[in-house]
Design a protein around this motif. Structure first.
Motif, PDB file in Angstrom:
ATOM      1  N   GLU A  96       0.831  -1.204   0.000  1.00  0.00           N
ATOM      2  CA  GLU A  96       0.000   0.000   0.000  1.00  0.00           C
ATOM      3  C   GLU A  96       0.866   1.256   0.000  1.00  0.00           C
ATOM      4  OE1 GLU A  96      -3.285   2.397   2.654  1.00  0.00           O
ATOM      5  OE2 GLU A  96      -3.072   0.248   2.986  1.00  0.00           O
ATOM      6  N   ILE A  97       1.975   1.212   0.734  1.00  0.00           N
ATOM      7  CA  ILE A  97       2.887   2.359   0.763  1.00  0.00           C
ATOM      8  C   ILE A  97       3.440   2.609  -0.639  1.00  0.00           C
ATOM      9  CG2 ILE A  97       5.090   3.213   1.673  1.00  0.00           C
ATOM     10  CD1 ILE A  97       4.414   1.465   4.216  1.00  0.00           C
ATOM     11  N   LYS A  98       3.797   1.547  -1.354  1.00  0.00           N
ATOM     12  CA  LYS A  98       4.298   1.694  -2.723  1.00  0.00           C
ATOM     13  C   LYS A  98       3.223   2.265  -3.642  1.00  0.00           C
ATOM     14  CE  LYS A  98       7.760  -1.980  -2.601  1.00  0.00           C
ATOM     15  NZ  LYS A  98       8.086  -3.339  -3.071  1.00  0.00           N
ATOM     16  N   GLU A  99       1.983   1.788  -3.485  1.00  0.00           N
ATOM     17  CA  GLU A  99       0.883   2.281  -4.310  1.00  0.00           C
ATOM     18  C   GLU A  99       0.593   3.753  -4.036  1.00  0.00           C
ATOM     19  OE1 GLU A  99      -2.520  -0.222  -3.694  1.00  0.00           O
ATOM     20  OE2 GLU A  99      -1.437  -2.018  -4.345  1.00  0.00           O
ATOM     21  N   ARG A 100       0.754   4.169  -2.799  1.00  0.00           N
ATOM     22  CA  ARG A 100       0.470   5.545  -2.395  1.00  0.00           C
ATOM     23  C   ARG A 100       1.760   6.224  -1.926  1.00  0.00           C
ATOM     24  NH1 ARG A 100      -5.607   5.699  -0.553  1.00  0.00           N
ATOM     25  NH2 ARG A 100      -5.147   7.852  -1.025  1.00  0.00           N
ATOM     26  N   ASP A 101       2.821   6.003  -2.688  1.00  0.00           N
ATOM     27  CA  ASP A 101       4.127   6.546  -2.292  1.00  0.00           C
ATOM     28  C   ASP A 101       4.125   8.070  -2.207  1.00  0.00           C
ATOM     29  OD1 ASP A 101       4.073   7.121  -5.018  1.00  0.00           O
ATOM     30  OD2 ASP A 101       5.863   5.946  -5.493  1.00  0.00           O
ATOM     31  N   TYR A 102       3.238   8.713  -2.936  1.00  0.00           N
ATOM     32  CA  TYR A 102       3.122  10.172  -2.909  1.00  0.00           C
ATOM     33  C   TYR A 102       2.536  10.685  -1.587  1.00  0.00           C
ATOM     34  CZ  TYR A 102      -1.606   8.823  -4.182  1.00  0.00           C
ATOM     35  OH  TYR A 102      -2.846   8.226  -4.198  1.00  0.00           O
ATOM     36  N   GLU A 103       2.133   9.775  -0.696  1.00  0.00           N
ATOM     37  CA  GLU A 103       1.598  10.143   0.619  1.00  0.00           C
ATOM     38  C   GLU A 103       2.498   9.680   1.761  1.00  0.00           C
ATOM     39  OE1 GLU A 103      -2.295   8.378   0.881  1.00  0.00           O
ATOM     40  OE2 GLU A 103      -3.183   9.966  -0.332  1.00  0.00           O
TER      41      GLU A 103
END
Length: 178
Positions: A96-103
């Motif tokens: 999930e962190i990779k998918e939402r790396d912009y956050e």
């Protein structure tokens, strides 16, 4: 008949609009539950995984934390993995962190200052640092200290600095450089 239709048209539109279901506000972007942080360090021809684990969460049993031992004046590549082991099967939050790396931003703070230099090598879609992978360069001096790893959750405010947002994870590893 045609005149009556035009008289009822505004009433029909009002009833139609009133009966439409209002979209609920989207759920706020909540922090991830992280029970385990795995730091893989590769250098000197070896690779080792160091773990911080607190499966029962805050207030329960103390976390189990590996101590990190590194060689002086060496460069190690690192990779981080964040898990939620309170679920079955275990959830790999790193995905999930990779998918939402912009956050998200991983902040690694060594102490004492100068004992290690951390370089982040991965970037998000806005070309800002993420910190799931990078390099750690140890000092030439033998020293005992700490390595703080914070996973900052920064939805809508990520600017490449550790200040905005709040922590998804905030853990300390004991480190010995010898």
């Amino acid at each position: 008949m045609q005149k009556k239709f035009w008289l009822y048209l505004p009433l029909l539109a009002l009833v139609t609009l009133a009966s439409c279901k209002k979209e609920d506000d989207p759920e706020p972007d909540e922090n991830e539950l992280i029970t385990t942080v795995e730091l893989t360090l590769t250098g000197n021809g070896t690779s080792k995984v160091y773990t911080w684990k607190d499966v029962d969460g805050e207030g329960g049993n103390a976390p189990v934390i590996d101590s990190i031992v590194l060689a002086k004046d060496q460069t190690y590549t690192y990779a981080l993995r964040f898990l939620d082991e309170s679920k079955s099967p275990v959830e790999n939050v790193t995905e999930e962190i990779k998918e939402r790396d912009y956050e998200h931003l991983v902040v690694m703070t060594p102490s004492p200052v100068g004992s290690m230099t951390v370089t982040i090598t991965d970037k998000d879609r806005n070309n800002r640092p993420v910190g799931l992978v990078g390099e750690i360069k140890t000092s030439a001096a033998a020293v005992k200290g700490k390595l703080k790893i914070q996973l900052r959750h920064q939805p809508g405010v990520k600017d490449g600095s550790p200040i905005p947002g709040d922590d998804d994870a905030n853990v300390d590893f004991d480190v010995e450089i010898k």
